[in-house]
Scaffold this motif. Structure first.
Motif, PDB file in Angstrom:
ATOM      1  N   PHE A   1       0.979  -1.320   0.017  1.00 55.43           N
ATOM      2  CA  PHE A   1      -0.110   0.002  -0.017  1.00 55.43           C
ATOM      3  C   PHE A   1       1.186   1.434  -0.065  1.00 55.43           C
ATOM      4  O   PHE A   1       1.585   1.402   0.854  1.00 55.43           O
ATOM      5  N   ARG A   2       1.018   1.934  -1.046  1.00 60.93           N
ATOM      6  CA  ARG A   2       1.666   3.239  -1.338  1.00 60.93           C
ATOM      7  C   ARG A   2       0.715   4.578  -1.751  1.00 60.93           C
ATOM      8  O   ARG A   2      -0.136   4.204  -2.527  1.00 60.93           O
ATOM      9  N   TYR A   3       1.162   5.566  -1.179  1.00 60.22           N
ATOM     10  CA  TYR A   3       0.591   6.831  -1.314  1.00 60.22           C
ATOM     11  C   TYR A   3       1.733   7.772  -1.808  1.00 60.22           C
ATOM     12  O   TYR A   3       2.590   7.988  -0.874  1.00 60.22           O
ATOM     13  N   ALA A   4       1.595   8.250  -2.989  1.00 62.13           N
ATOM     14  CA  ALA A   4       2.798   9.284  -3.653  1.00 62.13           C
ATOM     15  C   ALA A   4       2.044  10.521  -3.797  1.00 62.13           C
ATOM     16  O   ALA A   4       1.013  10.431  -4.753  1.00 62.13           O
ATOM     17  N   ASN A   5       2.119  11.908  -3.335  1.00 69.86           N
ATOM     18  CA  ASN A   5       1.647  13.035  -3.450  1.00 69.86           C
ATOM     19  C   ASN A   5       2.693  13.889  -3.618  1.00 69.86           C
ATOM     20  O   ASN A   5       3.676  13.937  -2.993  1.00 69.86           O
ATOM     21  N   SER A   6       2.572  15.145  -4.502  1.00 72.21           N
ATOM     22  CA  SER A   6       3.557  16.035  -4.572  1.00 72.21           C
ATOM     23  C   SER A   6       2.955  17.390  -4.416  1.00 72.21           C
ATOM     24  O   SER A   6       1.779  17.836  -4.555  1.00 72.21           O
ATOM     25  N   VAL A   7       3.905  18.340  -3.920  1.00 74.39           N
ATOM     26  CA  VAL A   7       3.285  19.858  -3.657  1.00 74.39           C
ATOM     27  C   VAL A   7       4.528  20.690  -4.090  1.00 74.39           C
ATOM     28  O   VAL A   7       5.684  20.459  -4.038  1.00 74.39           O
ATOM     29  N   ASP A   8       4.229  21.968  -4.788  1.00 78.91           N
ATOM     30  CA  ASP A   8       5.117  22.892  -5.072  1.00 78.91           C
ATOM     31  C   ASP A   8       5.062  23.954  -4.089  1.00 78.91           C
ATOM     32  O   ASP A   8       3.975  24.305  -3.776  1.00 78.91           O
ATOM     33  N   LEU A   9       6.052  24.198  -3.531  1.00 79.35           N
ATOM     34  CA  LEU A   9       6.544  25.106  -2.367  1.00 79.35           C
ATOM     35  C   LEU A   9       7.300  26.288  -2.807  1.00 79.35           C
ATOM     36  O   LEU A   9       8.013  26.258  -3.559  1.00 79.35           O
ATOM     37  N   ALA A  10       6.842  27.468  -2.403  1.00 82.67           N
ATOM     38  CA  ALA A  10       7.623  28.732  -2.798  1.00 82.67           C
ATOM     39  C   ALA A  10       8.673  29.186  -1.763  1.00 82.67           C
ATOM     40  O   ALA A  10       8.736  30.059  -1.107  1.00 82.67           O
ATOM     41  N   ILE A  11       9.334  27.795  -1.349  1.00 81.30           N
ATOM     42  CA  ILE A  11      10.585  28.232  -0.442  1.00 81.30           C
ATOM     43  C   ILE A  11      11.741  27.252  -1.001  1.00 81.30           C
ATOM     44  O   ILE A  11      11.699  26.483  -1.853  1.00 81.30           O
ATOM     45  N   THR A  12      12.908  27.522  -0.521  1.00 77.48           N
ATOM     46  CA  THR A  12      14.096  26.729  -1.042  1.00 77.48           C
ATOM     47  C   THR A  12      14.053  25.318  -0.443  1.00 77.48           C
ATOM     48  O   THR A  12      13.455  25.119   0.543  1.00 77.48           O
ATOM     49  N   PRO A  13      14.659  24.334  -0.958  1.00 78.53           N
ATOM     50  CA  PRO A  13      14.720  22.822  -0.393  1.00 78.53           C
ATOM     51  C   PRO A  13      15.485  23.134   1.036  1.00 78.53           C
ATOM     52  O   PRO A  13      15.153  22.261   1.812  1.00 78.53           O
ATOM     53  N   GLU A  14      16.577  23.925   1.152  1.00 80.29           N
ATOM     54  CA  GLU A  14      17.109  24.282   2.408  1.00 80.29           C
ATOM     55  C   GLU A  14      15.987  24.717   3.483  1.00 80.29           C
ATOM     56  O   GLU A  14      16.121  23.989   4.564  1.00 80.29           O
ATOM     57  N   GLU A  15      15.190  25.629   3.232  1.00 85.89           N
ATOM     58  CA  GLU A  15      14.222  26.036   4.082  1.00 85.89           C
ATOM     59  C   GLU A  15      12.817  24.988   4.330  1.00 85.89           C
ATOM     60  O   GLU A  15      12.589  24.931   5.464  1.00 85.89           O
TER      61      GLU A  15
END
Length: 169
Positions: free
Chosen positions: A20-34
């Motif tokens: 059972f796997r659930y994969a979802n994505s989101v675009d964020l207005a921050i840097t990967p470091e943040e």
């Protein structure tokens, strides 16, 4: 905290092979470091992942492979987690070593992060295997689970937008 039951000690590849796997994505207005700043902040998790009520790091910083924490969730669910990967700003992954319910046979999550022109994109994969009658209901609950997880990611976007207001465009 009540009794905890051992979970299978899966590795990162479980996020690709779990029943059972659930994969979802989101675009964020921050840097990967943040984003990793947020992911390392125990107090931030309950603000965006509403099922979580408390996160406690049980090993000292710096965070890395083998780092542990205890996560308490609504309904009294508790998971003792161990990090399988901590590779800022690109990826982190953890598994349950133990859980407050025998139903969870194995559980792991992986967070993949890539820089984008407007910030970063995070793909969150939650993977699990369960015991008993729950196995029968898991396929039926998939649309609801995906909707819940997408909601968490929308809240993460709102949370990071507010937390870093004025810091990023």
């Amino acid at each position: 905290m009540g009794s905890l039951y051992p979970a299978d000690r899966v590795e990162i590849d479980f996020c690709d092979t779990a029943p059972f796997r659930y994969a979802n994505s989101v675009d964020l207005a921050i840097t990967p470091e943040e984003l990793f700043e947020v992911l390392a902040d125990a107090d931030a998790w309950p603000r965006w992942a509403k099922v979580i009520t408390h996160v406690e790091w049980t090993t000292p910083e710096p965070h890395g492979v083998g780092t542990r924490r205890t996560v308490t969730m609504r309904g009294g669910l508790v998971g003792e987690e161990e990090f399988l990967a901590w590779d800022p700003p690109r990826m982190m992954s953890f598994r349950f070593n133990a859980c407050s319910t025998r139903t969870v046979r194995a559980f792991a999550e992986r967070y993949d992060v890539e820089a984008t022109p407007g910030g970063c994109r995070m793909t969150w994969t939650l993977a699990l295997d369960v015991r008993g009658p729950s196995r029968l209901g898991m396929p039926l609950g998939r649309p609801v689970m995906d909707a819940v997880f997408r909601g968490f990611l929308h809240r993460l976007r709102r949370y990071t937008d507010a937390r870093f207001a004025g810091v990023t465009d």
